[in-house]
Scaffold this motif. Structure first.
Motif, PDB file in Angstrom:
ATOM      1  N   GLY A  62      44.125  53.587  45.908  1.00  0.00           N
ATOM      2  CA  GLY A  62      45.501  54.081  45.954  1.00  0.00           C
ATOM      3  C   GLY A  62      46.135  53.991  44.577  1.00  0.00           C
ATOM      4  N   ASP A  63      47.456  53.901  44.538  1.00  0.00           N
ATOM      5  CA  ASP A  63      48.184  53.931  43.256  1.00  0.00           C
ATOM      6  C   ASP A  63      47.876  52.699  42.416  1.00  0.00           C
ATOM      7  OD1 ASP A  63      49.337  56.352  43.924  1.00  0.00           O
ATOM      8  OD2 ASP A  63      51.097  55.407  44.832  1.00  0.00           O
ATOM      9  N   ILE A  64      47.186  52.915  41.296  1.00  0.00           N
ATOM     10  CA  ILE A  64      46.776  51.815  40.427  1.00  0.00           C
ATOM     11  C   ILE A  64      47.964  51.363  39.573  1.00  0.00           C
ATOM     12  CG2 ILE A  64      45.266  51.204  38.495  1.00  0.00           C
ATOM     13  CD1 ILE A  64      43.115  52.936  39.949  1.00  0.00           C
ATOM     14  N   THR A  65      48.183  50.041  39.571  1.00  0.00           N
ATOM     15  CA  THR A  65      49.346  49.472  38.894  1.00  0.00           C
ATOM     16  C   THR A  65      48.985  48.612  37.681  1.00  0.00           C
ATOM     17  OG1 THR A  65      49.287  47.596  40.417  1.00  0.00           O
ATOM     18  CG2 THR A  65      50.731  49.440  40.998  1.00  0.00           C
ATOM     19  N   PHE A  66      47.726  48.161  37.594  1.00  0.00           N
ATOM     20  CA  PHE A  66      47.324  47.284  36.491  1.00  0.00           C
ATOM     21  C   PHE A  66      45.816  47.340  36.318  1.00  0.00           C
ATOM     22  CE2 PHE A  66      46.034  43.038  34.889  1.00  0.00           C
ATOM     23  CZ  PHE A  66      46.713  43.050  33.683  1.00  0.00           C
ATOM     24  N   GLU A  98      44.037  46.637  39.787  1.00  0.00           N
ATOM     25  CA  GLU A  98      44.967  46.297  40.857  1.00  0.00           C
ATOM     26  C   GLU A  98      45.745  47.540  41.246  1.00  0.00           C
ATOM     27  OE1 GLU A  98      47.396  42.941  39.761  1.00  0.00           O
ATOM     28  OE2 GLU A  98      45.649  41.837  39.048  1.00  0.00           O
ATOM     29  N   SER A  99      45.965  47.667  42.557  1.00  0.00           N
ATOM     30  CA  SER A  99      46.749  48.785  43.071  1.00  0.00           C
ATOM     31  C   SER A  99      47.784  48.234  44.044  1.00  0.00           C
ATOM     32  CB  SER A  99      45.841  49.785  43.789  1.00  0.00           C
ATOM     33  OG  SER A  99      45.378  49.235  45.008  1.00  0.00           O
ATOM     34  N   VAL A 100      48.610  49.119  44.576  1.00  0.00           N
ATOM     35  CA  VAL A 100      49.592  48.676  45.563  1.00  0.00           C
ATOM     36  C   VAL A 100      48.899  48.144  46.817  1.00  0.00           C
ATOM     37  CG1 VAL A 100      51.521  50.072  44.743  1.00  0.00           C
ATOM     38  CG2 VAL A 100      49.902  51.068  46.326  1.00  0.00           C
ATOM     39  N   LYS A 101      47.658  48.588  47.077  1.00  0.00           N
ATOM     40  CA  LYS A 101      46.919  48.182  48.274  1.00  0.00           C
ATOM     41  C   LYS A 101      46.053  46.944  48.069  1.00  0.00           C
ATOM     42  CE  LYS A 101      45.689  52.769  49.942  1.00  0.00           C
ATOM     43  NZ  LYS A 101      44.521  53.514  50.377  1.00  0.00           N
ATOM     44  N   ALA A 102      45.395  46.845  46.922  1.00  0.00           N
ATOM     45  CA  ALA A 102      44.342  45.838  46.761  1.00  0.00           C
ATOM     46  C   ALA A 102      44.029  45.588  45.295  1.00  0.00           C
ATOM     47  CB  ALA A 102      43.075  46.318  47.464  1.00  0.00           C
ATOM     48  N   ALA A 103      43.250  44.533  45.062  1.00  0.00           N
ATOM     49  CA  ALA A 103      42.667  44.296  43.741  1.00  0.00           C
ATOM     50  C   ALA A 103      41.160  44.409  43.898  1.00  0.00           C
ATOM     51  CB  ALA A 103      43.047  42.925  43.223  1.00  0.00           C
ATOM     52  N   SER A 104      40.504  44.929  42.882  1.00  0.00           N
ATOM     53  CA  SER A 104      39.065  45.132  42.960  1.00  0.00           C
ATOM     54  C   SER A 104      38.421  44.756  41.629  1.00  0.00           C
ATOM     55  CB  SER A 104      38.789  46.601  43.286  1.00  0.00           C
ATOM     56  OG  SER A 104      37.411  46.815  43.426  1.00  0.00           O
ATOM     57  N   ASP A 105      37.331  43.993  41.702  1.00  0.00           N
ATOM     58  CA  ASP A 105      36.600  43.651  40.485  1.00  0.00           C
ATOM     59  C   ASP A 105      35.858  44.866  39.952  1.00  0.00           C
ATOM     60  OD1 ASP A 105      37.376  40.980  40.432  1.00  0.00           O
ATOM     61  OD2 ASP A 105      35.609  40.294  41.536  1.00  0.00           O
ATOM     62  N   LEU A 106      35.612  44.851  38.654  1.00  0.00           N
ATOM     63  CA  LEU A 106      34.826  45.887  37.979  1.00  0.00           C
ATOM     64  C   LEU A 106      33.503  45.260  37.556  1.00  0.00           C
ATOM     65  CD1 LEU A 106      37.724  47.169  35.710  1.00  0.00           C
ATOM     66  CD2 LEU A 106      36.780  48.350  37.704  1.00  0.00           C
ATOM     67  N   TYR A 107      32.398  45.984  37.767  1.00  0.00           N
ATOM     68  CA  TYR A 107      31.072  45.455  37.472  1.00  0.00           C
ATOM     69  C   TYR A 107      30.372  46.292  36.414  1.00  0.00           C
ATOM     70  CZ  TYR A 107      32.001  42.984  41.803  1.00  0.00           C
ATOM     71  OH  TYR A 107      32.584  42.217  42.777  1.00  0.00           O
ATOM     72  N   MET A 108      29.671  45.604  35.503  1.00  0.00           N
ATOM     73  CA  MET A 108      28.953  46.280  34.426  1.00  0.00           C
ATOM     74  C   MET A 108      27.763  47.068  34.969  1.00  0.00           C
ATOM     75  SD  MET A 108      30.211  45.885  31.371  1.00  0.00           S
ATOM     76  CE  MET A 108      28.947  45.973  30.108  1.00  0.00           C
ATOM     77  N   PRO A 109      27.716  48.381  34.692  1.00  0.00           N
ATOM     78  CA  PRO A 109      26.544  49.168  35.106  1.00  0.00           C
ATOM     79  C   PRO A 109      25.289  48.792  34.313  1.00  0.00           C
ATOM     80  CG  PRO A 109      28.404  50.596  34.547  1.00  0.00           C
ATOM     81  CD  PRO A 109      28.769  49.205  34.142  1.00  0.00           C
ATOM     82  N   VAL A 110      25.476  48.366  33.051  1.00  0.00           N
ATOM     83  CA  VAL A 110      24.363  47.972  32.178  1.00  0.00           C
ATOM     84  C   VAL A 110      24.827  46.794  31.312  1.00  0.00           C
ATOM     85  CG1 VAL A 110      23.302  50.271  32.013  1.00  0.00           C
ATOM     86  CG2 VAL A 110      25.056  49.606  30.382  1.00  0.00           C
ATOM     87  N   SER A 111      23.872  46.048  30.803  1.00  0.00           N
ATOM     88  CA  SER A 111      24.202  44.967  29.876  1.00  0.00           C
ATOM     89  C   SER A 111      24.669  45.555  28.555  1.00  0.00           C
ATOM     90  CB  SER A 111      22.970  44.095  29.616  1.00  0.00           C
ATOM     91  OG  SER A 111      22.491  43.557  30.826  1.00  0.00           O
TER      92      SER A 111
END
Length: 126
Positions: A38-42, A62-75
């Protein structure tokens, strides 16, 4: 259906990577990911010089709905975090594959790219 550019590689965690001619790579989140959030805030991104292994958490969205971790696709080592996302995190919702890339990385093990999904395989897991 989410937009899935064929020139990118994808993770099952909904990150994309684009390897550029100079061997560096841009990384961001997919259209599906931004739609789900949803609407990303940070956007919390690492500093230049930080290094991460494939699969490690490198930041968060972070969005109005949730926070989500970001993961590295490669080293790799962070060359740059997108400075525009500090002032305009909502740009991820508008242009997740373009102006709203998140980090630029010096890839340390190009063979890890072979473990990522192509557009058809990514579409299949959606």
């Amino acid at each position: 259906m989410s937009d899935i550019p064929s020139e990118l590689k994808y993770t099952e965690d909904h990150e994309w990577i684009l390897v550029q001619e100079d061997g560096t790579a841009l990384i961001g989140i997919t259209d599906h990911a931004q739609e789900s959030l949803g609407d990303i805030t940070f956007v919390d991104l690492p500093q230049a010089g930080d290094s991460f292994a494939q699969g490690e958490t490198f930041g968060a969205v972070e969005s109005v709905k949730a926070a989500s971790d970001l993961y590295m696709p490669v080293s790799g080592e962070i060359i740059e975090s997108n400075p525009d996302l500090d002032a305009a995190p909502e740009s991820v919702n508008n242009d997740p594959y373009g102006a709203a890339w998140m980090i630029k990385v010096k890839v340390s093990d190009p063979s890890e790219l072979d473990k990522l999904l192509n557009a058809a395989a990514y579409e299949a897991i959606l």
